[in-house]
Design a protein around this motif. Sequence first.
Motif, PDB file in Angstrom:
ATOM      1  N   ALA A 161       0.820  -1.204   0.000  1.00 14.77           N
ATOM      2  CA  ALA A 161       0.000   0.000   0.000  1.00 14.77           C
ATOM      3  C   ALA A 161       0.853   1.254   0.000  1.00 14.77           C
ATOM      4  O   ALA A 161       0.479   2.281  -0.559  1.00 14.77           O
ATOM      5  CB  ALA A 161      -0.930  -0.006   1.209  1.00 14.77           C
ATOM      6  N   GLU A 162       2.024   1.191   0.636  1.00 13.69           N
ATOM      7  CA  GLU A 162       2.892   2.354   0.684  1.00 13.69           C
ATOM      8  C   GLU A 162       3.474   2.685  -0.686  1.00 13.69           C
ATOM      9  O   GLU A 162       3.791   3.834  -0.973  1.00 13.69           O
ATOM     10  CB  GLU A 162       4.042   2.106   1.675  1.00 13.69           C
ATOM     11  N   LEU A 163       3.651   1.672  -1.534  1.00 10.62           N
ATOM     12  CA  LEU A 163       4.242   1.894  -2.841  1.00 10.62           C
ATOM     13  C   LEU A 163       3.193   1.976  -3.934  1.00 10.62           C
ATOM     14  O   LEU A 163       3.529   2.130  -5.104  1.00 10.62           O
ATOM     15  CB  LEU A 163       5.218   0.753  -3.164  1.00 10.62           C
ATOM     16  N   ASP A 164       1.922   1.873  -3.586  1.00 10.98           N
ATOM     17  CA  ASP A 164       0.879   1.891  -4.599  1.00 10.98           C
ATOM     18  C   ASP A 164       0.673   3.306  -5.126  1.00 10.98           C
ATOM     19  O   ASP A 164       1.317   4.256  -4.694  1.00 10.98           O
ATOM     20  CB  ASP A 164      -0.428   1.315  -4.034  1.00 10.98           C
TER      21      ASP A 164
ATOM     22  N   PRO B 199      -2.544  -4.265  -8.141  1.00  8.84           N
ATOM     23  CA  PRO B 199      -2.058  -3.856  -6.817  1.00  8.84           C
ATOM     24  C   PRO B 199      -0.559  -4.072  -6.667  1.00  8.84           C
ATOM     25  O   PRO B 199      -0.022  -5.114  -7.067  1.00  8.84           O
ATOM     26  CB  PRO B 199      -2.848  -4.752  -5.862  1.00  8.84           C
ATOM     27  N   ALA B 200       0.122  -3.084  -6.096  1.00  7.33           N
ATOM     28  CA  ALA B 200       1.561  -3.212  -5.880  1.00  7.33           C
ATOM     29  C   ALA B 200       1.873  -4.444  -5.041  1.00  7.33           C
ATOM     30  O   ALA B 200       2.879  -5.130  -5.277  1.00  7.33           O
ATOM     31  CB  ALA B 200       2.101  -1.951  -5.214  1.00  7.33           C
ATOM     32  N   ALA B 201       1.032  -4.750  -4.064  1.00  9.28           N
ATOM     33  CA  ALA B 201       1.279  -5.911  -3.200  1.00  9.28           C
ATOM     34  C   ALA B 201       1.318  -7.204  -4.000  1.00  9.28           C
ATOM     35  O   ALA B 201       2.096  -8.111  -3.695  1.00  9.28           O
ATOM     36  CB  ALA B 201       0.204  -5.994  -2.117  1.00  9.28           C
TER      37      ALA B 201
ATOM     38  N   ILE C 220       2.311  -7.535  -7.111  1.00  3.57           N
ATOM     39  CA  ILE C 220       3.586  -7.564  -7.840  1.00  3.57           C
ATOM     40  C   ILE C 220       4.727  -7.886  -6.886  1.00  3.57           C
ATOM     41  O   ILE C 220       5.580  -8.739  -7.163  1.00  3.57           O
ATOM     42  CB  ILE C 220       3.823  -6.216  -8.541  1.00  3.57           C
ATOM     43  N   LEU C 221       4.733  -7.234  -5.737  1.00  2.00           N
ATOM     44  CA  LEU C 221       5.814  -7.425  -4.774  1.00  2.00           C
ATOM     45  C   LEU C 221       5.817  -8.831  -4.196  1.00  2.00           C
ATOM     46  O   LEU C 221       6.873  -9.347  -3.791  1.00  2.00           O
ATOM     47  CB  LEU C 221       5.685  -6.402  -3.647  1.00  2.00           C
ATOM     48  N   ALA C 222       4.669  -9.479  -4.168  1.00  2.76           N
ATOM     49  CA  ALA C 222       4.590 -10.832  -3.614  1.00  2.76           C
ATOM     50  C   ALA C 222       5.406 -11.829  -4.419  1.00  2.76           C
ATOM     51  O   ALA C 222       5.800 -12.881  -3.894  1.00  2.76           O
ATOM     52  CB  ALA C 222       3.129 -11.279  -3.551  1.00  2.76           C
ATOM     53  N   ALA C 223       5.680 -11.505  -5.690  1.00  2.00           N
ATOM     54  CA  ALA C 223       6.447 -12.416  -6.538  1.00  2.00           C
ATOM     55  C   ALA C 223       7.946 -12.179  -6.449  1.00  2.00           C
ATOM     56  O   ALA C 223       8.721 -12.929  -7.052  1.00  2.00           O
ATOM     57  CB  ALA C 223       5.986 -12.271  -7.990  1.00  2.00           C
ATOM     58  N   GLU C 224       8.370 -11.156  -5.721  1.00  2.00           N
ATOM     59  CA  GLU C 224       9.809 -10.892  -5.570  1.00  2.00           C
ATOM     60  C   GLU C 224      10.509 -12.066  -4.886  1.00  2.00           C
ATOM     61  O   GLU C 224       9.989 -12.648  -3.945  1.00  2.00           O
ATOM     62  CB  GLU C 224      10.027  -9.649  -4.712  1.00  2.00           C
ATOM     63  N   ASP C 225      11.699 -12.373  -5.353  1.00  2.00           N
ATOM     64  CA  ASP C 225      12.540 -13.390  -4.725  1.00  2.00           C
ATOM     65  C   ASP C 225      13.999 -13.049  -5.033  1.00  2.00           C
ATOM     66  O   ASP C 225      14.693 -13.803  -5.727  1.00  2.00           O
ATOM     67  CB  ASP C 225      12.170 -14.781  -5.249  1.00  2.00           C
TER      68      ASP C 225
END
Length: 517
Positions: A25-28, A264-266, A268-273
Amino acid sequence: MGVKRSYLLGAALVILGAPAALAGAELDLPHLNVVPRTEAEQARIDTVTQPTSSFDTAEPFETNPGGAATVPAGTDTNAFSHPSANISFERELDFKLGNGLFRKLWVSSPSSTLASDGLGPLFNARSCQRCHLKDGRGHPPEDPDDSTVSMFLRVSVPASADEAMSEIEAFLLSVGDDTPRNRPDPVYGGQLQDFGVQGHAAEYRLGIEYEEVEIALSDGEFATLLKPTYTAENLSYGPLAEGAMLSPRIAPQMIGLGLLEAIPAADILAAEDPDDADGDGISGRAQIVWSFEHDRPMLGRFGLKAGAPTIREQSAAAFSGDIGISTPIFGAPFGDCTDAQPDCRAGPHGDGDVRVTEVDAEGLDLVTFYSRNLAVPARRDVDNPQVLRGKEVFYDTGCTSCHTPKYVTHRLEDQPEQSFQLIWPYTDLLLHDMGEGLADNRPEGRASGREWRTAPLWGIGLTEQVNGHTRFLHDGRARNLLEAILWHGGEAEAAKSLVVEMPREDRDAMIRYLESL
């Protein structure tokens, strides 16, 4: 906690590996009026976006990659130029006004056409449409005098240790990110312009040389790749700075941008590794950029290295760098000209009237609305047996590790076209190491010289219909989809090797599947 500080904390949590939901949410996007999802909605979304394991028939709604905004594919060159199918009559009028501005040919100042002057003085194109041909892809020059080329070189030099850091550089350093720092060339700026208005010489002439590289495939087949070398020739202001790094760019297709912005940014970020914790060889990273409009770190989504956070900011950057047109975000009327180019800076410009900038806020909003609502065409042949087999091969090969098939967009109060849509863009919008073969060796933001944002694949099968060619990748070196795959390396090396080694029948099926997207 102050507003800006809270956003910085959100970005820090992402970079340091905190759960994406905590920091998303902070980066959205602050300009989106988001209606939060309910727990029941999130449960449904989690179910519907799971990758399929059944390839006997097409999945529900797979024919509509842009959700309710999807338009029929059509058979002419306008397949990428239609408004969202679910747009209202009143909003379609705004789309058409934005289309007019997107196609407008800008002229040099002074001019009797005050609403259209301000071009350059140095520029790469006279309109947005000149790069995004028919709202689709550009292409590299076919010959030295090719007037339809839509390609340029970005340029930067390493920052010296004693140079003051920008806000985003200082922020990234504070959270342990050691991304190399770059600066525009002190004379030529951030990109090289190959045109100038009367009285101003173009900065350079693009030079390309190709070396043929032969790749052996299974079943006795061979493919020949074109390995390019780029040079900046006929430089008008002397040589580039020592250590200058050049990166070629051709314009990507424009369809579906508003839907990508609404993910949602969340999610996208959930796939970071970034450390490949799951050991699958894929280590996508989010691009974190500084928003000049919102004065805060944001998730990068747009551009070949995800260097822009919003469609509006990406549009303003293109007006400035590509056409030399000022906007409320980037107000310099001379575009990319530097202090070392005083004639360019002192030249006549089109700002200073009632619009203040050469494109005013209303004009920028219309171009943004147009770009946001260029519709994704419908899939073709989704139940064709070869297409279904190709889809299975695409999944089994691991391509979906980066080319994520499905998302559900935010529920938005004032963007009905993009609100709560199941979409199929085939991208994770993350940065991935694509190997030395595709490296431009020029860092951009958090992206290294070997990293690129995963390109969306929707509409890729209509490229030849719309643009009359099949040139792919960031610089158009690939002459077809198979060549584009064979250029993959780095994190995609294992998947590429499987394509090389698989039976020709499976390889052909996968290409047929991509052509159906």
